[in-house]
Design an enzyme around this catalytic site. Structure first.
Site, short mmCIF file in Angstrom:
data_model
loop_
_atom_site.label_atom_id
_atom_site.label_comp_id
_atom_site.label_asym_id
_atom_site.label_seq_id
_atom_site.Cartn_x
_atom_site.Cartn_y
_atom_site.Cartn_z
N ARG A 86 0.85 -1.20 0.00
CA ARG A 86 0.00 0.00 0.00
C ARG A 86 0.88 1.25 0.00
NH1 ARG A 86 -5.37 -0.76 1.82
NH2 ARG A 86 -5.82 -2.85 2.60
N ASP A 193 -11.42 -12.08 5.42
CA ASP A 193 -9.99 -11.85 5.19
C ASP A 193 -9.24 -11.51 6.46
OD1 ASP A 193 -11.23 -9.39 5.53
OD2 ASP A 193 -9.95 -8.35 4.10
#
Length: 419
Positions: A86, A193
């Site tokens: 990210r 997740d």
């Protein structure tokens, strides 16, 4: 209906760490439990909602929800579901995002009573740690092999993962431990997740909390669409909770356009309607699908929950006006919502236009000849009223709050004149 039974009926439970133990705990006491979100943007979208709505279901049964917005973990970045690193955000941006998300989530939970929701930010305790304390007191308890076995990490080994994102699961585990020790928080809820991060938290509690300490984890299934396309996406992008990004009207329209094959599942996942109410809507779907009662109930429940009753009524008003063509009853604010994506043309508020000229200049009709034909054939409406005079002149009387004029060509092609 008991809480866990209701969650199973709704299809909300994907994984649990100890089903029997959790059932026994919930039967004997009211607990504190948490769900977290990282502030990667200044708004959540509807794909984030189900875990928090599940947390609200626990609150409705008397348990205390803790809502965590990760000002610290948001500075790092969760590798879950990502194939690459990210981009790191500044502290100022993350703090702004935290405030925006907290405000949105406050809408979902009860803020009064013995089990009022608690809002926390993990930056408040994580930012006080130094690197030596982190490594000695926390890193020592989580083995490398244990972390490599996590899907979120193992899936990134080929493409690469930085030490920064590698340590994310420990930071989230520290959150669970902190809330366990300081808020008696015995459970974490998250999306599917988040299973690896949740179980790492349980591992840290097992090793660092007093002997016999027990906590639990539960994940929620990924929301899917029956046609295989991604849930929560439209042609315009994600469906955000922020009304500036996705207007209440657009939000309402997203839900009301739900496919028959998905609507009952979404009623179970997203709304707080009872089993009897949902089953009645499911029956309506089979016997009178053309009435779209299930979709209307879903759209109303969700818009009311996120944006409030006033915004819901406004969205319904806009929808009905567009369907009927009676748009002159709309305010300028409502026109901004309902006609956000239609073709537009900017004109001076002080200038009168011969309608034929305006239709051509604004590219509503292809030529003056076509414009005259459109008018005389009754294909042109101004603010919902047909105009058949080819010499009609548009003036201030045709402006809604001196800001807009709505022109419709045919049955469905709307154009917006902005002043």
């Amino acid at each position: 209906m008991e809480l866990l039974e209701d969650l199973k009926w709704r299809g909300i439970i994907y994984q649990q760490t100890d089903e029997d133990g959790l059932a026994e705990l919930l039967n004997n006491e009211k607990i504190s439990l948490y769900c977290g979100a990282d502030p990667t943007a200044d708004s959540l979208h509807i794909g984030h909602l189900v875990p928090f709505l599940t947390l609200r279901r626990f609150q409705d049964h008397g348990h205390r929800p803790i809502v965590l917005v990760g000002g610290a973990t948001g500075l790092i970045g969760d590798p879950s579901g990502k194939s690459e690193e990210r981009n790191l955000q500044t502290l100022e941006v993350v703090e702004k995002n935290v405030q925006g998300i907290q405000k949105q989530l406050e809408q979902v939970f009860q803020s009064e009573g013995d089990n009022a929701a608690i809002m926390v930010n993990n930056y408040d305790w994580t930012s006080k740690l130094d690197i030596i304390t982190f490594l000695r007191d926390f890193g020592k308890h989580i083995g490398i092999n244990y972390m490599l076995a996590k899907d979120t990490i193992s899936s990134r080994l080929e493409t690469g993962i930085s030490f920064t994102e590698f340590t994310y699961t420990i930071l989230q585990a520290m959150d669970f431990l902190h809330l366990y020790e300081n808020y008696n928080c015995k459970m974490q809820i998250g999306g599917s997740d988040q299973w690896g991060n949740i179980t790492t938290g349980l591992e840290l509690i097992r090793k660092m909390a007093p002997e016999g300490s027990k906590a639990y984890g539960m994940t929620i299934p990924l929301v899917t669409k029956s046609d295989g396309t991604k849930f929560g996406k439209t042609a315009g992008g994600a469906v955000w909770l922020d009304p500036e990004k996705t207007s209440p009207y657009e939000f309402y329209q997203f839900w009301i356009n739900t496919a028959d094959a998905d609507v009952v599942k979404y009623l179970k996942y997203f709304t707080f309607l009872s089993r009897n109410e949902i089953e009645a809507l499911e029956e309506s779907l089979q016997t009178e699908a053309h009435l779209r009662k299930a979709q209307k109930a879903l759209a109303e429940e969700m818009t009311r929950l996120i944006h409030g009753e006033e915004a819901l009524q406004q969205a319904i008003k806009i929808s009905e006006a567009l369907f009927s063509g009676n748009v002159k009853e709309l305010s300028a604010a409502e026109i901004k919502q309902g006609f956000k994506d239609v073709p537009s043309f900017e004109a001076s508020a002080d200038e009168d236009w011969l309608l034929v000229d305006l239709l051509v200049t604004a590219k509503i009709s292809s030529s003056k000849r076509q414009a005259r034909e459109d008018i005389t054939n009754g294909a042109i409406s101004i603010n919902g009223e047909k105009v058949t005079d080819a010499n009609y002149v548009l003036s201030g009387a045709d402006q809604i709050e001196n800001q807009f004029t709505i022109i419709r060509r045919g049955k469905k092609k709307y154009f917006l004149i902005k002043y």
